[in-house]
Design a protein around this motif. Structure first.
Motif, short mmCIF file in Angstrom:
data_model
loop_
_atom_site.label_atom_id
_atom_site.label_comp_id
_atom_site.label_asym_id
_atom_site.label_seq_id
_atom_site.Cartn_x
_atom_site.Cartn_y
_atom_site.Cartn_z
N ALA A 35 0.82 -1.22 0.00
CA ALA A 35 0.00 0.00 0.00
C ALA A 35 0.85 1.27 0.00
CB ALA A 35 -0.93 0.01 1.20
N LYS A 36 2.15 1.13 0.25
CA LYS A 36 3.03 2.28 0.27
C LYS A 36 3.05 2.96 -1.10
CE LYS A 36 6.11 0.44 3.82
NZ LYS A 36 7.41 -0.18 4.09
N GLY A 37 2.88 4.24 -1.10
CA GLY A 37 2.89 4.99 -2.35
C GLY A 37 1.58 4.95 -3.10
N ALA A 38 0.64 4.12 -2.65
CA ALA A 38 -0.66 4.01 -3.30
C ALA A 38 -1.65 4.96 -2.61
CB ALA A 38 -1.17 2.58 -3.23
N GLU A 39 -2.80 5.15 -3.22
CA GLU A 39 -3.84 5.96 -2.60
C GLU A 39 -4.32 5.26 -1.34
OE1 GLU A 39 -8.25 7.83 -3.70
OE2 GLU A 39 -6.99 6.96 -5.27
N LEU A 40 -4.33 5.98 -0.24
CA LEU A 40 -4.72 5.39 1.03
C LEU A 40 -6.21 5.08 1.03
CD1 LEU A 40 -2.63 7.72 3.33
CD2 LEU A 40 -2.29 5.26 3.05
N PRO A 41 -6.60 3.95 1.60
CA PRO A 41 -8.02 3.55 1.56
C PRO A 41 -8.89 4.38 2.49
CG PRO A 41 -6.77 2.02 2.91
CD PRO A 41 -5.75 2.95 2.29
N ILE A 42 -10.17 4.54 2.11
CA ILE A 42 -11.11 5.13 3.03
C ILE A 42 -11.35 4.14 4.16
CG2 ILE A 42 -12.22 6.52 1.25
CD1 ILE A 42 -14.54 4.50 1.29
N TRP A 43 -11.87 4.65 5.27
CA TRP A 43 -12.14 3.79 6.43
C TRP A 43 -13.44 4.27 7.04
CZ3 TRP A 43 -8.32 3.07 11.17
CH2 TRP A 43 -8.51 1.77 11.71
N GLY A 44 -13.83 3.70 8.16
CA GLY A 44 -15.08 4.10 8.79
C GLY A 44 -14.95 4.17 10.30
N PHE A 45 -15.98 4.71 10.94
CA PHE A 45 -16.00 4.77 12.40
C PHE A 45 -17.43 4.95 12.89
CE2 PHE A 45 -15.87 9.15 11.08
CZ PHE A 45 -16.57 9.87 12.04
N ASP A 46 -17.60 4.84 14.19
CA ASP A 46 -18.90 4.97 14.83
C ASP A 46 -19.17 6.43 15.15
OD1 ASP A 46 -21.15 4.92 16.43
OD2 ASP A 46 -20.13 4.00 18.15
N GLY A 47 -19.93 7.09 14.32
CA GLY A 47 -20.20 8.50 14.52
C GLY A 47 -21.05 8.81 15.74
N SER A 48 -21.76 7.81 16.27
CA SER A 48 -22.58 8.06 17.45
C SER A 48 -21.73 8.27 18.69
CB SER A 48 -23.56 6.90 17.69
OG SER A 48 -22.87 5.71 18.07
N SER A 49 -20.45 7.90 18.62
CA SER A 49 -19.54 8.08 19.75
C SER A 49 -18.70 9.34 19.62
CB SER A 49 -18.61 6.86 19.88
OG SER A 49 -19.35 5.70 20.18
N THR A 50 -18.88 10.09 18.53
CA THR A 50 -18.08 11.30 18.28
C THR A 50 -18.96 12.52 17.99
OG1 THR A 50 -17.89 10.86 15.90
CG2 THR A 50 -16.20 9.90 17.34
N ASN A 51 -20.24 12.43 18.34
CA ASN A 51 -21.20 13.51 18.09
C ASN A 51 -21.36 13.80 16.60
OD1 ASN A 51 -21.67 14.26 20.98
ND2 ASN A 51 -19.49 14.79 20.87
N GLN A 52 -21.29 12.72 15.79
CA GLN A 52 -21.42 12.89 14.34
C GLN A 52 -22.47 11.97 13.72
OE1 GLN A 52 -17.07 12.53 14.09
NE2 GLN A 52 -17.05 14.32 12.76
N ALA A 53 -23.28 11.31 14.57
CA ALA A 53 -24.33 10.43 14.07
C ALA A 53 -25.24 10.00 15.20
CB ALA A 53 -23.74 9.20 13.39
N GLU A 54 -26.42 9.53 14.84
CA GLU A 54 -27.32 8.89 15.80
C GLU A 54 -27.03 7.40 15.81
OE1 GLU A 54 -29.40 10.48 17.73
OE2 GLU A 54 -29.06 12.46 16.84
N GLY A 55 -27.34 6.75 16.90
CA GLY A 55 -27.04 5.33 17.05
C GLY A 55 -27.72 4.43 16.05
#
Length: 342
Positions: free
Chosen positions: A30-50
């Motif tokens: 993956a070095k030198g390549a476009e880094l992949p998108i990823w995800g997270f739980d937005g309900s724990s960061t004030n960025q989503a509802e559960g």
């Protein structure tokens, strides 16, 4: 073989966003390549509802990880919704549009990030249950009786340099335990990306010393300086003529602009912009040469040279750099364009 990528993002906490991060293990290919998108739980960061909590991390800037070393990297990300549109907390997307619109004017920024170290609930250097000597000798001082936290500051500076950030200096500030680092001068997006990563490195470096760093704009009430993020700005025209300097300074004071800016310059700004401690009142706009009590300062050498930059002294230490750079570019570059000074 693998390497570690620390994905860093800005959360949705109000009124002041926090930095979050987590580690992704990537294969060497993956070095030198476009880094992949990823995800997270937005309900724990004030960025989503559960009930619908998935949010997307889109890499926008990466650099060597000076903490882990080796091939490991830091990855600053924008937060997107699952339809790949910018999340409402994503202030970088709006800056991108404005920066592209006025790119021909070549706007650049240098931001002076002030911050304060705390340990056990007290600013570093403050005796428990009391106060140190009045401020005056601490600014750019030397000696164990006036300087507190230099080992952390030097480690942070070294980490920023190893990461390749556009850091341009450090100094002790007016209050004990208070320091500053400067980022720039570089483009609006670059100064903002680098400042967010430098903030993450500040917190992470101080963590190893058992000390907390805060961007609170008024960390100690009373006769003590607050903490700001003085924002230095210029365009190609401002770097060539004094007329453009005046146009930019005056544009920031026109109509509703002063309040439009100040209300977006960081939470708690009225506690800091009182007219005392090298500030102008939050509800009054002014500019002047060599005047640190003005909203916007024109450095003396700029007046002497007839060209250069202006310093907006109003932004708080806790300001979002994506927001402050967007507002200044939009206001000043629009005025310069209207005046034919581009």
């Amino acid at each position: 073989m693998t390497f570690k990528a620390e994905y860093i993002w800005i959360d949705g906490t109000q009124p002041t966003a926090k930095l979050r991060s987590k580690t992704k293990i990537l294969a060497d290919d993956a070095k030198g390549a476009e880094l992949p998108i990823w995800g997270f739980d937005g309900s724990s960061t004030n960025q989503a509802e559960g009930h619908s909590s998935d949010r997307v991390l889109k890499p926008v800037f990466s650099c060597p990880d000076p903490i882990r070393g080796g091939d490991d990297i830091l990855v600053l990300c924008e937060v997107l919704n699952i339809d790949m549109t910018p999340h409402e907390s994503n202030t970088r997307a709006a800056l991108t549009e404005v920066a592209e619109k006025f790119a021909a004017q070549e706007p650049i920024f240098g931001i002076e990030q002030e911050y304060t170290f705390f340990k056990d609930g007290y600013p570093l250097g403050f005796p428990k249950g009391g106060f140190p000597a009045p401020q005056g000798g601490y600014y750019c001082g030397v000696g164990a009786d006036e300087i507190f936290g230099r080992d952390i500051v030097e480690a942070h500076l070294e980490n920023c340099l190893k990461a390749g950030l556009a850091i341009s200096g450090i100094n002790a500030e007016v209050m004990p335990g208070q320091w500053e680092f400067q980022v720039g001068p570089v483009s609006p997006l670059e100064v903002s990306d680098h400042l967010w990563v430098a903030r993450w490195l500040l917190y992470r470096t101080a963590e190893d010393f058992g000390v907390a760093a805060t961007l609170d704009p008024k960390p100690v009430k009373g006769d003590w300086n607050g903490a700001g993020a003085h924002t230095n700005f210029s365009t190609k025209a401002m770097r060539e003529t004094y007329e453009a300097i005046i146009t930019a300074a005056e544009s920031l004071g026109e109509g509703s602009k002063p309040l439009d800016h100040v209300k977006n310059y960081g939470a708690g700004i009225d506690d800091r912009l009182t007219g005392l401690h090298e500030t102008a009142p939050w509800n009054e706009y002014s500019y002047g040469v060599s005047n640190r009590g003005a909203s916007v300062r024109i450095p003396w050498q700029v007046e002497k040279d007839g060209k250069g930059y202006i310093e907006d002294r109003r932004p708080n230490a806790n300001v979002d750099p994506y927001v402050v750079t967007r507002l200044i570019v939009d206001t000043c570059c629009s005025a310069l364009e209207k005046a034919g000074q581009v």
